[in-house]
Motif scaffolding. Structure first.
Motif, PDB file in Angstrom:
ATOM      1  N   UNK A 437       0.837  -1.056  -0.090  1.00 33.74           N
ATOM      2  CA  UNK A 437      -0.054   0.114  -0.117  1.00 33.74           C
ATOM      3  C   UNK A 437       1.032   1.349  -0.004  1.00 33.74           C
ATOM      4  N   UNK A 438       1.973   1.095   0.639  1.00 30.49           N
ATOM      5  CA  UNK A 438       2.915   2.443   0.821  1.00 30.49           C
ATOM      6  C   UNK A 438       3.491   2.881  -0.655  1.00 30.49           C
ATOM      7  N   UNK A 439       3.769   1.813  -1.273  1.00 33.65           N
ATOM      8  CA  UNK A 439       4.604   2.025  -2.505  1.00 33.65           C
ATOM      9  C   UNK A 439       3.438   2.342  -3.604  1.00 33.65           C
ATOM     10  N   UNK A 440       2.177   1.927  -3.475  1.00 30.38           N
ATOM     11  CA  UNK A 440       1.435   1.997  -4.344  1.00 30.38           C
ATOM     12  C   UNK A 440       0.745   3.673  -4.199  1.00 30.38           C
ATOM     13  N   UNK A 441       0.785   4.035  -2.942  1.00 30.81           N
ATOM     14  CA  UNK A 441       0.258   5.527  -2.754  1.00 30.81           C
ATOM     15  C   UNK A 441       1.542   6.363  -3.213  1.00 30.81           C
ATOM     16  N   UNK A 442       2.607   6.143  -3.171  1.00 26.23           N
ATOM     17  CA  UNK A 442       3.657   6.947  -3.548  1.00 26.23           C
ATOM     18  C   UNK A 442       3.717   6.972  -5.236  1.00 26.23           C
ATOM     19  N   UNK A 443       3.403   5.879  -6.006  1.00 25.86           N
ATOM     20  CA  UNK A 443       3.484   5.645  -7.289  1.00 25.86           C
ATOM     21  C   UNK A 443       2.576   6.524  -7.861  1.00 25.86           C
ATOM     22  N   UNK A 444       1.399   6.286  -7.210  1.00 24.40           N
ATOM     23  CA  UNK A 444       0.105   7.303  -7.823  1.00 24.40           C
ATOM     24  C   UNK A 444       0.392   8.481  -7.775  1.00 24.40           C
ATOM     25  N   UNK A 445       0.747   8.975  -6.601  1.00 27.97           N
ATOM     26  CA  UNK A 445       1.172  10.666  -6.419  1.00 27.97           C
ATOM     27  C   UNK A 445       2.148  11.007  -7.521  1.00 27.97           C
ATOM     28  N   UNK A 446       3.033  10.245  -7.837  1.00 25.76           N
ATOM     29  CA  UNK A 446       4.034  10.424  -8.741  1.00 25.76           C
ATOM     30  C   UNK A 446       3.567  10.501 -10.223  1.00 25.76           C
ATOM     31  N   UNK A 447       2.723   9.501 -10.382  1.00 26.43           N
ATOM     32  CA  UNK A 447       2.328   9.303 -11.848  1.00 26.43           C
ATOM     33  C   UNK A 447       1.545  10.231 -12.180  1.00 26.43           C
ATOM     34  N   UNK A 448       0.714  10.644 -11.165  1.00 27.05           N
ATOM     35  CA  UNK A 448      -0.460  11.913 -11.576  1.00 27.05           C
ATOM     36  C   UNK A 448       0.041  13.123 -11.875  1.00 27.05           C
ATOM     37  N   UNK A 449       1.264  13.192 -11.526  1.00 25.52           N
ATOM     38  CA  UNK A 449       1.977  14.439 -11.598  1.00 25.52           C
ATOM     39  C   UNK A 449       3.274  14.402 -12.471  1.00 25.52           C
ATOM     40  N   UNK A 450       3.116  13.346 -13.643  1.00 22.67           N
ATOM     41  CA  UNK A 450       4.203  13.075 -14.292  1.00 22.67           C
ATOM     42  C   UNK A 450       4.865  14.152 -15.363  1.00 22.67           C
ATOM     43  N   UNK A 451       3.978  15.176 -15.536  1.00 21.80           N
ATOM     44  CA  UNK A 451       4.424  16.272 -16.448  1.00 21.80           C
ATOM     45  C   UNK A 451       5.354  17.073 -15.689  1.00 21.80           C
ATOM     46  N   UNK A 452       5.381  16.939 -14.421  1.00 23.76           N
ATOM     47  CA  UNK A 452       6.350  17.824 -13.699  1.00 23.76           C
ATOM     48  C   UNK A 452       7.580  16.916 -13.310  1.00 23.76           C
ATOM     49  N   UNK A 453       7.570  15.858 -13.943  1.00 22.39           N
ATOM     50  CA  UNK A 453       8.763  14.880 -13.296  1.00 22.39           C
ATOM     51  C   UNK A 453      10.179  15.132 -13.982  1.00 22.39           C
ATOM     52  N   UNK A 454      11.237  15.680 -13.357  1.00 24.14           N
ATOM     53  CA  UNK A 454      12.632  15.953 -13.998  1.00 24.14           C
ATOM     54  C   UNK A 454      12.933  14.620 -14.998  1.00 24.14           C
ATOM     55  N   UNK A 455      12.877  13.564 -14.526  1.00 23.56           N
ATOM     56  CA  UNK A 455      13.308  12.511 -14.965  1.00 23.56           C
ATOM     57  C   UNK A 455      12.626  11.188 -14.673  1.00 23.56           C
ATOM     58  N   UNK A 456      12.062  10.484 -15.633  1.00 25.88           N
ATOM     59  CA  UNK A 456      11.215   9.357 -15.170  1.00 25.88           C
ATOM     60  C   UNK A 456      11.832   7.805 -15.352  1.00 25.88           C
ATOM     61  N   UNK A 457      12.952   8.276 -15.648  1.00 26.31           N
ATOM     62  CA  UNK A 457      13.778   7.015 -16.342  1.00 26.31           C
ATOM     63  C   UNK A 457      14.032   5.874 -14.980  1.00 26.31           C
ATOM     64  N   UNK A 458      13.914   6.545 -13.855  1.00 29.80           N
ATOM     65  CA  UNK A 458      14.108   5.644 -12.582  1.00 29.80           C
ATOM     66  C   UNK A 458      12.777   4.655 -12.328  1.00 29.80           C
ATOM     67  N   UNK A 459      11.514   5.398 -12.670  1.00 32.27           N
ATOM     68  CA  UNK A 459      10.399   4.853 -12.281  1.00 32.27           C
ATOM     69  C   UNK A 459      10.352   3.382 -12.104  1.00 32.27           C
ATOM     70  N   UNK A 460      10.392   2.703 -13.091  1.00 31.04           N
ATOM     71  CA  UNK A 460      10.273   1.281 -13.167  1.00 31.04           C
ATOM     72  C   UNK A 460      11.205   0.474 -12.155  1.00 31.04           C
ATOM     73  N   UNK A 461      12.422   0.843 -12.190  1.00 29.08           N
ATOM     74  CA  UNK A 461      13.190   0.115 -11.192  1.00 29.08           C
ATOM     75  C   UNK A 461      13.070   0.527  -9.781  1.00 29.08           C
ATOM     76  N   UNK A 462      12.340   1.525  -9.514  1.00 32.11           N
ATOM     77  CA  UNK A 462      12.130   1.768  -8.149  1.00 32.11           C
ATOM     78  C   UNK A 462      10.786   1.250  -7.682  1.00 32.11           C
ATOM     79  N   UNK A 463      10.286   0.200  -8.592  1.00 29.48           N
ATOM     80  CA  UNK A 463       9.360  -0.669  -8.334  1.00 29.48           C
ATOM     81  C   UNK A 463       9.562  -2.106  -7.785  1.00 29.48           C
ATOM     82  N   UNK A 464      11.219  -2.195  -8.070  1.00 32.98           N
ATOM     83  CA  UNK A 464      11.694  -3.634  -7.945  1.00 32.98           C
ATOM     84  C   UNK A 464      11.504  -4.022  -6.406  1.00 32.98           C
ATOM     85  N   UNK A 465      11.363  -5.331  -5.953  1.00 34.39           N
ATOM     86  CA  UNK A 465      11.078  -5.745  -4.599  1.00 34.39           C
ATOM     87  C   UNK A 465      12.763  -5.445  -3.988  1.00 34.39           C
TER      88      UNK A 465
END
Length: 465
Positions: A437-465
């Motif tokens: 749930x914690x990672x889900x909430x953080x990801x939601x907040x980030x993705x819904x403001x994706x236009x303001x993200x300086x670099x999204x290249x780390x997003x997929x790897x940030x979800x690794x266990x």
């Protein structure tokens, strides 16, 4: 080549596309589609199709470029797109474009290609979203140029997502890679020889349909990478006498003027429909009517004596034929494309999500018994003149009592849209079990403001266990 081709003109438009050309609602839809994709791809890891393709890809190995969502593993970008696209499409909860336009599954292809390529280089959120919009636009324009489903689907048996998906993935990958218009036109020419997908897998209850989305995403990246190296493709791929449309559609079943019509005036991602049920989109209007009656009247499944469904010939042909196979599906994949099974599962369990469409679930006696009480009738009188509508009507018989409901379309369609809050709840329900749930909430907040993200290249790897 002295004259510009359709590939040249489409490539020129897409390479010139900037976020400043996109209305704010279009950018917002792209962010919401990003959220929906991530929830679906994270949840899809549990399916047999995802596990098998993942095992093969990991066994083959290769350069560690791009992440398999929800895992610590990295593979070459095309292979990661193959796995993630297959995973996303395997649970039948991924988005699809309005049926009045094309009936393609945009997200499973476009986002799988986009994230795989974005991980290989610094990529701003604006660059990412613009590339996604470009991919959806290529998808919609090229598939919208045909008269699907009447010819490509019903007559020829093609699945349009892998037919047009390589072009969309090439557009997205090429945009992120900074390809020139000439290079992207060549990528389209290359992609034209990488298109394939047949609907027999749906009729047989086999596992190939989700692979179609991954295959398309992988092939689009390969086409873009080849074009970046100077590899040429036929830029007359769309109008050529031996080109894509003539080969797949024959004569008289396409209109190429759709490809370059109204550049910048309309954006296909704005026609995205979302799925609340984990099954074929054509079943959703029926399930929406059933769901409304079920909840409003607190219907006990054991009290139902008969359910009569009124729908279009296309829905009956695709999701109810042959009846003896659809009423007793042989696999989870088969159940995802069975109207009687999906209706019965929703009535029994109150939901129609992943758990209702497993290989084990399709053997459940109580669902099969209720499915046998369902009657489906072709009723063309309920077809609406509004192209956004896909109406259906349902009568639920409880002894002598009949509860009836007609709907304009399925929940999540343009006619009956899901709210942003409903889509966020869907995302949480899918992503939570996969990453917590914690990672889900953080990801939601980030993705819904994706236009303001300086670099999204780390997003997929940030979800690794």
């Amino acid at each position: 080549m002295s004259e510009t081709t359709y590939a040249d003109r489409l490539a020129g438009y897409l390479t010139d596309l900037t976020v400043e050309m996109l209305p704010d609602p279009v950018v917002r839809v792209a962010e919401i589609c990003s959220m929906d994709y991530l929830g679906v791809v994270l949840a899809g890891q549990i399916t047999p199709a995802s596990r098998m393709v993942t095992d093969i890809a990991l066994g083959d190995g290769g350069r560690a470029e791009s992440t398999l969502f929800g895992k610590a593993s990295r593979l070459p970008a095309p292979a990661a797109a193959l796995v993630n696209g297959t995973t996303c499409h395997s649970i039948e909860l991924d988005d699809h474009e309005a049926h009045m336009r094309s009936k393609i599954h945009g997200g499973a292809v476009v986002f799988s290609a986009a994230w795989a390529v974005a991980e290989t280089r610094p990529t701003t959120g604006v660059e990412f979203l613009t590339a996604v919009v470009a991919g959806y636009d290529a998808f919609g324009r090229l598939s919208g140029a045909t008269d699907y489903p009447d010819y490509l689907g019903r007559v020829k048996g093609f699945h349009t997502t892998p037919l047009f998906g390589p072009f969309a993935a090439a557009a997205t990958a090429g945009k992120l890679m900074g390809l020139s218009a000439e290079q992207l036109a060549n990528a389209f020419g290359i992609a034209g020889s990488l298109c394939s997908g047949l609907q027999e897998t749906v009729r047989a209850g086999a596992m190939v349909k989700p692979f179609h989305a991954g295959w398309a995403a992988q092939n689009g990246i390969i086409a873009a990478r080849l074009a970046a190296r100077g590899f040429t493709g036929p830029r007359s791929i769309f109008e050529g006498s031996k080109g894509f449309y003539r080969a797949f559609c024959g004569d008289g079943h396409y209109d190429l003027s759709v490809i370059d019509a109204k550049f910048g005036d309309e954006f296909d991602i704005a026609l995205t429909m979302f799925k609340p049920y984990a099954c074929g989109g054509g079943i959703h209007p029926v399930l929406t009517a059933v769901d409304q009656l079920r909840t409003e009247h607190a219907i006990a499944p054991q009290d139902v004596t008969r359910i009569v469904v009124h729908s279009s010939k296309h829905v009956v042909d695709y999701f109810c034929t042959p009846w003896e196979a659809k009423v007793a599906p042989v696999s989870g994949s088969h159940g995802q494309h069975s109207l009687p099974f999906a209706v019965a599962a929703l009535m029994i369990d109150g939901v129609a999500l992943l758990e209702q469409f497993t290989d084990e679930a399709v053997t459940r006696g109580e669902i099969l018994a209720l499915a046998a009480k369902i009657v489906v009738e072709v009723d063309e009188s309920i077809v609406s003149d509004d192209p956004e509508d896909e109406p259906a009507s349902v009568d639920i018989h409880i002894g002598d009592r009949v509860l009836s409901r007609t709907v304009r379309g399925g929940k999540g369609s343009l006619a009956v849209p899901m709210s942003e809050a409903e889509l966020a709840e869907k995302y949480r329900r899918l992503a939570g079990p996969a990453i917590g749930d914690a990672a889900t909430a953080l990801l939601e907040a980030r993705v819904l403001q994706l236009r303001d993200d300086a670099d999204v290249s780390d997003l997929p790897s940030s979800l690794a266990p």
